[in-house]
Design a protein around this motif. Structure first.
Motif, PDB file in Angstrom:
ATOM      1  N   ASP A   5     122.146  95.020  23.159  1.00  0.00           N
ATOM      2  CA  ASP A   5     123.272  94.159  22.347  1.00  0.00           C
ATOM      3  C   ASP A   5     124.205  93.581  23.249  1.00  0.00           C
ATOM      4  OD1 ASP A   5     122.234  94.878  19.817  1.00  0.00           O
ATOM      5  OD2 ASP A   5     123.390  96.796  19.953  1.00  0.00           O
ATOM      6  N   LEU A   6     124.258  93.647  24.556  1.00  0.00           N
ATOM      7  CA  LEU A   6     124.871  93.178  25.447  1.00  0.00           C
ATOM      8  C   LEU A   6     124.248  92.225  26.404  1.00  0.00           C
ATOM      9  CD1 LEU A   6     127.235  96.349  26.491  1.00  0.00           C
ATOM     10  CD2 LEU A   6     127.795  94.610  25.007  1.00  0.00           C
ATOM     11  N   GLU A   7     123.101  91.885  26.145  1.00  0.00           N
ATOM     12  CA  GLU A   7     122.402  91.040  26.796  1.00  0.00           C
ATOM     13  C   GLU A   7     122.331  89.714  26.134  1.00  0.00           C
ATOM     14  OE1 GLU A   7     118.121  92.374  26.997  1.00  0.00           O
ATOM     15  OE2 GLU A   7     118.606  94.089  28.129  1.00  0.00           O
ATOM     16  N   VAL A   8     122.397  88.509  27.189  1.00  0.00           N
ATOM     17  CA  VAL A   8     122.658  87.301  26.311  1.00  0.00           C
ATOM     18  C   VAL A   8     121.125  86.653  26.462  1.00  0.00           C
ATOM     19  CG1 VAL A   8     123.532  84.813  26.960  1.00  0.00           C
ATOM     20  CG2 VAL A   8     124.731  87.073  27.677  1.00  0.00           C
ATOM     21  N   LYS A   9     120.857  86.221  25.219  1.00  0.00           N
ATOM     22  CA  LYS A   9     119.511  85.701  24.905  1.00  0.00           C
ATOM     23  C   LYS A   9     119.430  84.094  25.207  1.00  0.00           C
ATOM     24  CE  LYS A   9     119.058  89.444  21.379  1.00  0.00           C
ATOM     25  NZ  LYS A   9     119.055  89.709  20.070  1.00  0.00           N
ATOM     26  N   ARG A  10     118.814  83.803  26.247  1.00  0.00           N
ATOM     27  CA  ARG A  10     119.040  82.358  26.373  1.00  0.00           C
ATOM     28  C   ARG A  10     117.801  81.661  26.133  1.00  0.00           C
ATOM     29  NH1 ARG A  10     122.459  84.440  30.582  1.00  0.00           N
ATOM     30  NH2 ARG A  10     124.531  83.504  30.457  1.00  0.00           N
ATOM     31  N   LYS A  11     116.723  82.587  26.330  1.00  0.00           N
ATOM     32  CA  LYS A  11     115.306  81.865  26.358  1.00  0.00           C
ATOM     33  C   LYS A  11     114.867  81.967  24.659  1.00  0.00           C
ATOM     34  CE  LYS A  11     114.022  83.365  30.863  1.00  0.00           C
ATOM     35  NZ  LYS A  11     112.925  84.228  31.577  1.00  0.00           N
ATOM     36  N   HIS A  12     115.090  80.746  24.067  1.00  0.00           N
ATOM     37  CA  HIS A  12     114.968  80.822  22.590  1.00  0.00           C
ATOM     38  C   HIS A  12     113.503  80.071  22.294  1.00  0.00           C
ATOM     39  CE1 HIS A  12     119.668  80.577  22.130  1.00  0.00           C
ATOM     40  NE2 HIS A  12     119.025  81.734  22.490  1.00  0.00           N
ATOM     41  N   VAL A  15     108.892  78.255  18.163  1.00  0.00           N
ATOM     42  CA  VAL A  15     107.736  78.839  17.272  1.00  0.00           C
ATOM     43  C   VAL A  15     107.847  80.118  17.763  1.00  0.00           C
ATOM     44  CG1 VAL A  15     105.420  78.546  17.188  1.00  0.00           C
ATOM     45  CG2 VAL A  15     106.782  76.613  17.323  1.00  0.00           C
ATOM     46  N   TRP A  16     107.695  80.925  17.036  1.00  0.00           N
ATOM     47  CA  TRP A  16     107.411  82.458  16.924  1.00  0.00           C
ATOM     48  C   TRP A  16     106.390  82.981  17.909  1.00  0.00           C
ATOM     49  CZ3 TRP A  16     107.110  86.652  12.255  1.00  0.00           C
ATOM     50  CH2 TRP A  16     107.651  87.704  12.812  1.00  0.00           C
ATOM     51  N   ALA A  17     106.784  83.626  18.978  1.00  0.00           N
ATOM     52  CA  ALA A  17     105.838  84.333  19.847  1.00  0.00           C
ATOM     53  C   ALA A  17     104.872  85.025  19.237  1.00  0.00           C
ATOM     54  CB  ALA A  17     106.275  84.854  21.253  1.00  0.00           C
ATOM     55  N   ALA A  47     106.445  77.172  23.956  1.00  0.00           N
ATOM     56  CA  ALA A  47     107.366  76.799  22.704  1.00  0.00           C
ATOM     57  C   ALA A  47     108.819  77.247  22.627  1.00  0.00           C
ATOM     58  CB  ALA A  47     106.649  77.279  21.426  1.00  0.00           C
ATOM     59  N   ARG A  48     109.521  77.135  23.754  1.00  0.00           N
ATOM     60  CA  ARG A  48     110.887  77.698  23.914  1.00  0.00           C
ATOM     61  C   ARG A  48     111.535  76.713  24.634  1.00  0.00           C
ATOM     62  NH1 ARG A  48     110.371  82.766  28.224  1.00  0.00           N
ATOM     63  NH2 ARG A  48     110.532  81.580  30.096  1.00  0.00           N
ATOM     64  N   GLU A  49     113.001  76.809  24.620  1.00  0.00           N
ATOM     65  CA  GLU A  49     113.880  76.068  25.301  1.00  0.00           C
ATOM     66  C   GLU A  49     115.328  76.793  25.510  1.00  0.00           C
ATOM     67  OE1 GLU A  49     116.765  72.259  24.352  1.00  0.00           O
ATOM     68  OE2 GLU A  49     114.348  71.847  24.311  1.00  0.00           O
ATOM     69  N   LEU A  50     115.733  76.806  26.840  1.00  0.00           N
ATOM     70  CA  LEU A  50     117.016  77.515  26.909  1.00  0.00           C
ATOM     71  C   LEU A  50     117.931  77.165  26.125  1.00  0.00           C
ATOM     72  CD1 LEU A  50     116.784  77.366  30.942  1.00  0.00           C
ATOM     73  CD2 LEU A  50     116.376  79.543  29.514  1.00  0.00           C
ATOM     74  N   GLY A  51     118.672  77.960  25.426  1.00  0.00           N
ATOM     75  CA  GLY A  51     119.937  77.467  24.796  1.00  0.00           C
ATOM     76  C   GLY A  51     119.389  76.901  23.472  1.00  0.00           C
ATOM     77  N   PHE A  52     118.089  76.816  22.870  1.00  0.00           N
ATOM     78  CA  PHE A  52     117.811  76.072  21.858  1.00  0.00           C
ATOM     79  C   PHE A  52     118.763  76.372  20.461  1.00  0.00           C
ATOM     80  CE2 PHE A  52     115.143  74.835  18.279  1.00  0.00           C
ATOM     81  CZ  PHE A  52     114.733  73.350  18.650  1.00  0.00           C
ATOM     82  N   TYR A  53     119.167  77.843  20.295  1.00  0.00           N
ATOM     83  CA  TYR A  53     120.069  78.297  19.226  1.00  0.00           C
ATOM     84  C   TYR A  53     121.658  78.196  19.659  1.00  0.00           C
ATOM     85  CZ  TYR A  53     115.410  78.780  17.177  1.00  0.00           C
ATOM     86  OH  TYR A  53     114.222  78.510  16.624  1.00  0.00           O
ATOM     87  N   LYS A  54     121.954  77.510  20.770  1.00  0.00           N
ATOM     88  CA  LYS A  54     123.058  77.830  21.185  1.00  0.00           C
ATOM     89  C   LYS A  54     124.159  77.401  20.239  1.00  0.00           C
ATOM     90  CE  LYS A  54     126.364  76.881  25.176  1.00  0.00           C
ATOM     91  NZ  LYS A  54     126.538  76.318  26.495  1.00  0.00           N
ATOM     92  N   ILE A  55     125.061  77.936  19.650  1.00  0.00           N
ATOM     93  CA  ILE A  55     126.148  77.383  18.852  1.00  0.00           C
ATOM     94  C   ILE A  55     127.112  76.985  19.621  1.00  0.00           C
ATOM     95  CG2 ILE A  55     125.231  78.923  17.238  1.00  0.00           C
ATOM     96  CD1 ILE A  55     127.947  80.467  17.598  1.00  0.00           C
ATOM     97  N   LEU A 118     122.796  82.982  16.404  1.00  0.00           N
ATOM     98  CA  LEU A 118     121.776  82.106  15.658  1.00  0.00           C
ATOM     99  C   LEU A 118     120.361  82.656  16.011  1.00  0.00           C
ATOM    100  CD1 LEU A 118     121.380  80.000  13.339  1.00  0.00           C
ATOM    101  CD2 LEU A 118     121.371  78.271  15.108  1.00  0.00           C
ATOM    102  N   GLU A 119     120.121  82.885  17.055  1.00  0.00           N
ATOM    103  CA  GLU A 119     118.641  83.382  17.551  1.00  0.00           C
ATOM    104  C   GLU A 119     118.554  84.715  16.859  1.00  0.00           C
ATOM    105  OE1 GLU A 119     115.660  84.643  20.035  1.00  0.00           O
ATOM    106  OE2 GLU A 119     116.228  82.902  19.448  1.00  0.00           O
ATOM    107  N   ASP A 120     119.684  85.562  16.795  1.00  0.00           N
ATOM    108  CA  ASP A 120     119.176  86.937  15.716  1.00  0.00           C
ATOM    109  C   ASP A 120     119.110  86.474  14.456  1.00  0.00           C
ATOM    110  OD1 ASP A 120     119.545  88.210  18.136  1.00  0.00           O
ATOM    111  OD2 ASP A 120     121.461  88.906  17.666  1.00  0.00           O
ATOM    112  N   MET A 121     119.634  85.617  13.720  1.00  0.00           N
ATOM    113  CA  MET A 121     119.434  85.115  12.529  1.00  0.00           C
ATOM    114  C   MET A 121     118.136  84.713  12.214  1.00  0.00           C
ATOM    115  SD  MET A 121     123.080  83.130  11.531  1.00  0.00           S
ATOM    116  CE  MET A 121     122.601  82.734  10.197  1.00  0.00           C
ATOM    117  N   HIS A 122     117.526  83.855  13.180  1.00  0.00           N
ATOM    118  CA  HIS A 122     116.051  83.567  13.087  1.00  0.00           C
ATOM    119  C   HIS A 122     115.232  84.710  13.075  1.00  0.00           C
ATOM    120  CE1 HIS A 122     116.421  79.321  12.265  1.00  0.00           C
ATOM    121  NE2 HIS A 122     117.020  79.107  13.067  1.00  0.00           N
ATOM    122  N   GLY A 123     115.563  85.552  14.158  1.00  0.00           N
ATOM    123  CA  GLY A 123     114.672  86.913  14.350  1.00  0.00           C
ATOM    124  C   GLY A 123     114.770  87.640  12.921  1.00  0.00           C
TER     125      GLY A 123
END
Length: 318
Positions: A5-12, A15-17, A47-55, A118-123
């Protein structure tokens, strides 16, 4: 609280792996590189981009733009939009408050809010749809009678259609050609939220599509379905008459689930024959559609399957 929960998820992933694993041998999948060559790689790196879901935090113009887009929808959808928007306004206010005392690039709390929410919402949307996806891949449609499972699946498909890099880039590019710069600028800043909002709209529409227009396709030809970095595609015939930058009037949505199964939600009856039997010609047509509408690449279970459609990928079209 867990350490994750304390990790920053930058690799978004856009398309779901886990979805792509259906085409993979272990974790490796065949695809076409940016140089047009066949290759294999782990689904985790594609199919990923750094910070794709960054708000980002909102200003007044951002909120005006979002609310203006929302008003194009029905009252019940607007209510849903505004519920999500209020939550993100709260996050925006927290980010603004923390920025007075902390640098956003080094403040862990700010980074987690920006990259993870937002990454977690898509998850969550993906996890809710997974039971039905798993059963459909086995040819089992029993879970479709469950309204909750159908809802999860429709909203998942809708978000997957809207959330890709290709849809983002094409939408912003079309705006830059047809609308004032301040509108395009607002779209660029807020696409992370607007795309989610549009996915809500589409999900409701898919859920309301008559049940007989939803169906599973079973491919027993031996010629595998492929997928791409834009895996939900519109294959309706109206696209032939749709002008560039204009939205299509109708949708025949095709979503490959695996090399042997796919799902369709259609406005037309043009593909009803696929409910019974799928021919090699049908598979070739659907694979061609997938290649023609992809962003940069296609994915397949075999090297041969991706090479057969390379000529239809936009940048390699001949």
């Amino acid at each position: 609280m867990k350490p994750k929960d304390l990790e920053v998820k930058r690799k978004h992933h856009y398309v779901w792996a886990r979805y792509l694993k259906a085409w993979a041998n272990k974790n490796d999948i065949h695809y076409i590189t940016k140089k047009g060559l066949p290759a294999t790689d782990s689904v985790k790196g594609l199919a990923r981009e750094l910070g794709f879901y960054k708000i980002t935090s909102f200003n007044d113009d951002d909120l005006l733009y979002i609310r203006t887009i929302s008003k194009l929808a029905s009252d019940d959808l607007q209510s849903l939009h505004m519920g999500f928007l209020e939550n993100f306004i709260t996050i925006s206010n927290v980010l603004k408050s923390r920025s007075k005392y902390h640098h956003a690039d080094t403040d862990l709390a700010s980074q987690i809010l920006q990259f993870n929410v937002l990454e977690d919402m898509h998850g969550k949307i993906e996890r809710e749809a997974w039971p039905l996806i798993s059963e459909l891949r086995r040819g089992n449609t029993d879970l479709l009678v469950d309204q909750h499972q159908r809802s999860y699946f429709c909203f998942y498909i809708a978000q997957q259609l809207i959330r890709t890099k290709t849809v983002r880039d094409k939408s912003i590019d079309a705006s830059s050609r047809n609308l004032p710069e301040f509108v395009t600028s607002a779209m660029r800043r807020n696409w992370w939220f607007v795309s989610f909002m549009l996915g809500i709209n589409l999900g409701k529409g898919l859920l309301e599509t008559p049940k007989d227009r939803h169906f599973l396709i079973e491919n027993k030809t031996g010629k595998p379905f492929i997928t791409s970095d834009r895996p939900v595609v519109n294959v309706h015939s109206c696209l032939k008459k749709t002008l560039p930058d204009s939205p299509p009037e109708k949708l025949d949505l095709y979503y490959p689930l695996s090399p042997t199964h796919a799902y369709m939600i259609n406005d037309s009856e043009d593909y009803n024959n696929l409910k019974g039997m799928v021919t090699i010609e049908d598979v070739a047509h659907l694979n061609k559609c997938m290649a023609e509408t992809c962003g940069e690449t296609v994915y397949g279970a075999t090297r041969e399957s991706i090479l057969q459609v390379r000529q239809h990928i936009p940048q390699w079209k001949r």
